[in-house]
Scaffold this active site. Structure first.
Site, PDB file in Angstrom:
ATOM      1  N   ASP A 192      -6.000   5.443   0.950  1.00  0.00           N
ATOM      2  CA  ASP A 192      -6.157   4.124   0.326  1.00  0.00           C
ATOM      3  C   ASP A 192      -7.429   3.467   0.877  1.00  0.00           C
ATOM      4  O   ASP A 192      -8.112   4.054   1.723  1.00  0.00           O
ATOM      5  CB  ASP A 192      -4.899   3.262   0.504  1.00  0.00           C
ATOM      6  CG  ASP A 192      -4.672   2.797   1.930  1.00  0.00           C
ATOM      7  OD1 ASP A 192      -5.466   3.135   2.833  1.00  0.00           O
ATOM      8  OD2 ASP A 192      -3.683   2.081   2.165  1.00  0.00           O
ATOM      9  N   HIS A 242       0.833  -1.203   0.000  1.00  0.00           N
ATOM     10  CA  HIS A 242       0.000   0.000   0.000  1.00  0.00           C
ATOM     11  C   HIS A 242       0.869   1.255   0.000  1.00  0.00           C
ATOM     12  O   HIS A 242       0.624   2.196  -0.750  1.00  0.00           O
ATOM     13  CB  HIS A 242      -0.913   0.026   1.225  1.00  0.00           C
ATOM     14  CG  HIS A 242      -1.803  -1.173   1.305  1.00  0.00           C
ATOM     15  ND1 HIS A 242      -2.367  -1.630   2.452  1.00  0.00           N
ATOM     16  CD2 HIS A 242      -2.216  -2.030   0.351  1.00  0.00           C
ATOM     17  CE1 HIS A 242      -3.081  -2.705   2.222  1.00  0.00           C
ATOM     18  NE2 HIS A 242      -2.999  -2.977   0.945  1.00  0.00           N
ATOM     19  N   GLU A 302      -7.069  -9.852  -3.352  1.00  0.00           N
ATOM     20  CA  GLU A 302      -7.823  -9.941  -4.622  1.00  0.00           C
ATOM     21  C   GLU A 302      -7.010 -10.668  -5.688  1.00  0.00           C
ATOM     22  O   GLU A 302      -7.279 -10.594  -6.876  1.00  0.00           O
ATOM     23  CB  GLU A 302      -8.242  -8.528  -5.074  1.00  0.00           C
ATOM     24  CG  GLU A 302      -7.277  -7.731  -5.932  1.00  0.00           C
ATOM     25  CD  GLU A 302      -5.947  -7.380  -5.297  1.00  0.00           C
ATOM     26  OE1 GLU A 302      -5.590  -7.886  -4.221  1.00  0.00           O
ATOM     27  OE2 GLU A 302      -5.215  -6.582  -5.927  1.00  0.00           O
ATOM     28  N   GLN A 303      -5.970 -11.405  -5.251  1.00  0.00           N
ATOM     29  CA  GLN A 303      -5.008 -11.961  -6.217  1.00  0.00           C
ATOM     30  C   GLN A 303      -5.604 -12.990  -7.170  1.00  0.00           C
ATOM     31  O   GLN A 303      -5.125 -13.150  -8.294  1.00  0.00           O
ATOM     32  CB  GLN A 303      -3.809 -12.542  -5.450  1.00  0.00           C
ATOM     33  CG  GLN A 303      -2.995 -11.450  -4.768  1.00  0.00           C
ATOM     34  CD  GLN A 303      -2.238 -11.932  -3.552  1.00  0.00           C
ATOM     35  OE1 GLN A 303      -2.130 -13.136  -3.326  1.00  0.00           O
ATOM     36  NE2 GLN A 303      -1.729 -11.019  -2.753  1.00  0.00           N
ATOM     37  N   ASN A 307       0.968  -4.704  -7.367  1.00  0.00           N
ATOM     38  CA  ASN A 307       2.263  -4.051  -7.633  1.00  0.00           C
ATOM     39  C   ASN A 307       3.176  -4.985  -8.422  1.00  0.00           C
ATOM     40  O   ASN A 307       3.797  -4.575  -9.403  1.00  0.00           O
ATOM     41  CB  ASN A 307       2.958  -3.661  -6.321  1.00  0.00           C
ATOM     42  CG  ASN A 307       2.206  -2.575  -5.583  1.00  0.00           C
ATOM     43  OD1 ASN A 307       2.066  -1.467  -6.080  1.00  0.00           O
ATOM     44  ND2 ASN A 307       1.704  -2.905  -4.412  1.00  0.00           N
ATOM     45  N   SER A 308       3.223  -6.248  -7.997  1.00  0.00           N
ATOM     46  CA  SER A 308       4.072  -7.212  -8.717  1.00  0.00           C
ATOM     47  C   SER A 308       3.585  -7.378 -10.152  1.00  0.00           C
ATOM     48  O   SER A 308       4.383  -7.473 -11.090  1.00  0.00           O
ATOM     49  CB  SER A 308       4.063  -8.567  -8.012  1.00  0.00           C
ATOM     50  OG  SER A 308       4.673  -8.456  -6.751  1.00  0.00           O
ATOM     51  N   GLN A 333      13.275  -6.883  -6.424  1.00  0.00           N
ATOM     52  CA  GLN A 333      12.375  -7.413  -7.458  1.00  0.00           C
ATOM     53  C   GLN A 333      12.433  -6.674  -8.805  1.00  0.00           C
ATOM     54  O   GLN A 333      12.513  -7.294  -9.861  1.00  0.00           O
ATOM     55  CB  GLN A 333      10.943  -7.414  -6.923  1.00  0.00           C
ATOM     56  CG  GLN A 333       9.919  -7.881  -7.930  1.00  0.00           C
ATOM     57  CD  GLN A 333       8.679  -8.419  -7.261  1.00  0.00           C
ATOM     58  OE1 GLN A 333       8.775  -9.295  -6.404  1.00  0.00           O
ATOM     59  NE2 GLN A 333       7.536  -7.917  -7.630  1.00  0.00           N
ATOM     60  N   HIS A 347       2.614 -14.209  -7.051  1.00  0.00           N
ATOM     61  CA  HIS A 347       1.335 -14.311  -6.325  1.00  0.00           C
ATOM     62  C   HIS A 347       0.298 -13.336  -6.890  1.00  0.00           C
ATOM     63  O   HIS A 347      -0.818 -13.298  -6.409  1.00  0.00           O
ATOM     64  CB  HIS A 347       1.575 -14.081  -4.837  1.00  0.00           C
ATOM     65  CG  HIS A 347       1.777 -12.629  -4.454  1.00  0.00           C
ATOM     66  ND1 HIS A 347       2.545 -11.757  -5.190  1.00  0.00           N
ATOM     67  CD2 HIS A 347       1.294 -11.909  -3.419  1.00  0.00           C
ATOM     68  CE1 HIS A 347       2.524 -10.558  -4.616  1.00  0.00           C
ATOM     69  NE2 HIS A 347       1.781 -10.628  -3.537  1.00  0.00           N
TER      70      HIS A 347
HETATM   71  N1  UDP Z   1       8.946  -6.827  -3.216  1.00  0.00           N
HETATM   72  C1  UDP Z   1      10.321  -6.769  -3.386  1.00  0.00           C
HETATM   73  N2  UDP Z   1      11.056  -7.864  -3.061  1.00  0.00           N
HETATM   74  C2  UDP Z   1      10.523  -9.017  -2.567  1.00  0.00           C
HETATM   75  C3  UDP Z   1       9.125  -9.072  -2.408  1.00  0.00           C
HETATM   76  C4  UDP Z   1       8.368  -7.967  -2.755  1.00  0.00           C
HETATM   77  O1  UDP Z   1      10.851  -5.760  -3.832  1.00  0.00           O
HETATM   78  O2  UDP Z   1      11.262  -9.962  -2.308  1.00  0.00           O
HETATM   79  C5  UDP Z   1       8.117  -5.663  -3.577  1.00  0.00           C
HETATM   80  C6  UDP Z   1       7.545  -5.831  -4.966  1.00  0.00           C
HETATM   81  O3  UDP Z   1       8.453  -5.332  -5.924  1.00  0.00           O
HETATM   82  C7  UDP Z   1       6.248  -5.046  -4.890  1.00  0.00           C
HETATM   83  C8  UDP Z   1       5.849  -5.143  -3.431  1.00  0.00           C
HETATM   84  O4  UDP Z   1       6.994  -5.557  -2.713  1.00  0.00           O
HETATM   85  O5  UDP Z   1       6.473  -3.698  -5.218  1.00  0.00           O
HETATM   86  C9  UDP Z   1       4.750  -6.167  -3.203  1.00  0.00           C
HETATM   87  O6  UDP Z   1       3.522  -5.644  -3.598  1.00  0.00           O
HETATM   88  P1  UDP Z   1       2.387  -6.538  -4.229  1.00  0.00           P
HETATM   89  O7  UDP Z   1       1.203  -5.658  -4.453  1.00  0.00           O
HETATM   90  O8  UDP Z   1       2.880  -7.257  -5.398  1.00  0.00           O
HETATM   91  O9  UDP Z   1       2.075  -7.619  -3.162  1.00  0.00           O
HETATM   92  P2  UDP Z   1       1.726  -7.566  -1.600  1.00  0.00           P
HETATM   93  O10 UDP Z   1       3.013  -7.624  -0.900  1.00  0.00           O
HETATM   94  O11 UDP Z   1       0.979  -6.286  -1.345  1.00  0.00           O
HETATM   95  O12 UDP Z   1       0.911  -8.789  -1.428  1.00  0.00           O
END
Ligand code: UDP
Length: 476
Positions: A117, A18, A392-393, A372-373, A353, A368
């Site tokens: 948010d 977020h 919501e994945q 963001n990913s 990442q 997953h």
């Molecule tokens: N992320 C990262 N390295 C990791 C795991 C996650 O940089 O090993 C970052 C990824 O690039 C993304 C965020 O953490 O920007 C994860 O957001 P996402 O919405 O994909 O998933 P959430 O963590 O909210 O389930």
């Protein structure tokens, strides 16, 4: 037009998923649209070090952007530790309102607009006290926004559990949602989290408008429904909907090299699959083992961000940084590391990442499907294996696999049953070395180009943000 600068205050709930998009949108508003922005990220004490690093990287340099960190209220006396993440976030944000109010009262000049948010809608009360407009920033996509806003209506229309429905769930004007794909808080209508969620959905409809981290070409049908479908518009009380995306972390080529990037430098182009489940994703002991075997059997190169497995929750590290990785490798099959040493790189808990996804050696992302990913993968032109775990994945994963055709997915979601090693191996091979992977690459490259266009000057998201700014001016 007045020479006064529009001053926006943005609130984010805890969790990098977020805080990151809120900061990135703030940065965009400050640098591309000349707004003055103050971001109030709510921070938990046991949060991930990645959040602190992120905040530091934003505070130092950006003109027009300031950050006031808000310590999250201690809710340990109100909620049991095993309460679901959504309930945690909502209660935490509600209990943190006094601190948010105090912080906002110190901001000078006073903010003109509040953006929060979807977990921050309880703070609308502060906007009302100040008589300023309030907008919700949905850090996910338009299809999810439609389901979310429409949930209080579904609650009246549907009896029994959503997951037991024989028919698809109809969202006016949008692609229907499969009962298999419903978002986490809708899984059990008897659970406290469902009530909290419905309340949250109502909070969204009480805003003065909705900003969504998507772009016009990606979701024309859902966006059209949110704006023009009579039923959805009446649920949203005729609120404007703005597309602001893709707001995503950008690749910075001059970051310092680390051992992961050095390893990638030695691999052939587009040969490596990157496996990671976001900031919060965790899988069971049995699934960890099957995944490891699947990677090994595929004989493809991989980088795997491994976390200690959890028993019950697939979002085990969302609000808490992963516990120490000490003993982590004990969960991998015996001899796995030695047997895959030539082709694999195992990273404990956290990897860079965006840098990995943009490396020329990477050819696929086993993800997953956090939003963001997803955006980071699309904007790097990388096709995916959808492996949804929470929030919501599952909807995101279905959109990527069935509609946009830039991902493959397992026959049954990994949240329902353990996905076996053979299926894992098949998906990995197909993605990195098969025809299906090649076709998806072409499609994802097109999406990448569309995404870039949306953000350019006069692109659809750029124009939409200009319209948002204009509308803010007309309301204050
Ligand atoms: N992320 C990262 N390295 C990791 C795991 C996650 O940089 O090993 C970052 C990824 O690039 C993304 C965020 O953490 O920007 C994860 O957001 P996402 O919405 O994909 O998933 P959430 O963590 O909210 O389930």
């Amino acid at each position: 037009m007045t020479s006064k600068q529009l001053h926006v205050t943005m609130i984010s709930s805890p969790g990098i998923g977020h805080i990151l998009p809120v900061l990135l949108l703030a940065h965009r508003l400050a640098t591309r649209h000349n707004l003055r922005v103050t971001v109030l990220p709510v921070i938990t004490t046991d949060g991930s070090p990645a959040v602190s690093q992120l905040l530091t990287s934003f505070t130092t340099t950006t003109k027009n952007l300031s950050i006031i960190q808000i310590p999250a209220a201690d809710i340990s006396a109100i909620l049991p530790p095993e309460a679901k993440v959504v309930t945690h976030l909502c209660v935490m944000m509600r209990e943190t309102i006094p601190a948010i109010r105090t912080a906002i009262s110190t901001i000078n000049p006073r903010p003109d607009v509040l953006i929060g948010d979807i977990f921050s809608t309880e703070s609308w009360v502060v906007a009302e006290e100040l008589s300023i407009p309030k907008y919700v920033f949905v850090t996910s996509n338009a299809w999810f926004t439609a389901l979310f806003a429409y949930s209080p209506v579904l609650d009246k229309q549907v009896s029994g559990q959503y997951v037991d429905q024989k028919m698809l769930l109809d969202i006016p004007g949008c692609k229907p949602v499969s009962p298999d794909d419903v978002i986490d808080p809708m899984l059990d209508r008897e659970d406290e989290t469902y009530k909290v969620y419905l309340n949250q959905a109502i909070g969204v409809t009480l805003s003065d408008g909705v900003l969504i981290n998507t772009w016009e070409d990606l979701e024309p049908r859902s966006l059209d429904a949110l704006r023009n479908n009579e039923i959805l518009q009446s649920v949203l009380k005729n609120k404007p909907v703005y597309t602001v995306g893709p707001i995503h972390k950008r690749y910075e080529p001059d970051v310092l090299k680390n051992d992961i990037i050095e390893w990638l430098d030695k691999q052939p182009e587009q040969s490596v699959v990157y496996v990671s489940f976001g900031s919060g994703g965790t899988i069971s002991v049995e699934q960890t083992e099957e995944l490891a075997w699947g990677l090994e059997l595929s004989r493809q190169r991989f980088i795997w961000v491994v976390r200690p497995p959890t028993g019950k929750h697939s979002d085990g590290s969302f609000l808490r940084a992963s516990e120490s990785s000490h003993g982590l490798y004990a969960y991998l099959p015996e001899g796995f590391l030695a047997r895959t040493v030539e082709v694999g790189f195992v990273v404990p808990s956290w990897g860079p990442q965006v840098e990995i996804l943009n490396h020329i050696s990477v050819g696929g992302f086993f993800t997953h499907c956090g939003w963001n990913s997803t955006l980071e993968s699309v904007t790097s032109g990388i096709p995916m294996i959808s492996w949804p775990l929470y929030a919501e994945q599952k909807m995101n994963a279905t959109m990527l696999a069935d509609e946009l055709k830039v991902a493959v997915k397992p026959k049954v979601w990994p949240t329902r049953k353990v996905v076996g090693r053979d299926e894992v191996a098949r998906m990995v091979t197909g993605l990195v070395a098969g025809e299906v992977g090649k076709e998806m690459k072409v499609k994802v490259k097109r999406l990448k180009e569309d995404a870039q266009k949306a953000l350019c000057e006069n692109g659809s998201s750029y124009i939409s943000i200009c319209k948002f700014v204009e509308d803010c001016w007309s309301r204050i």
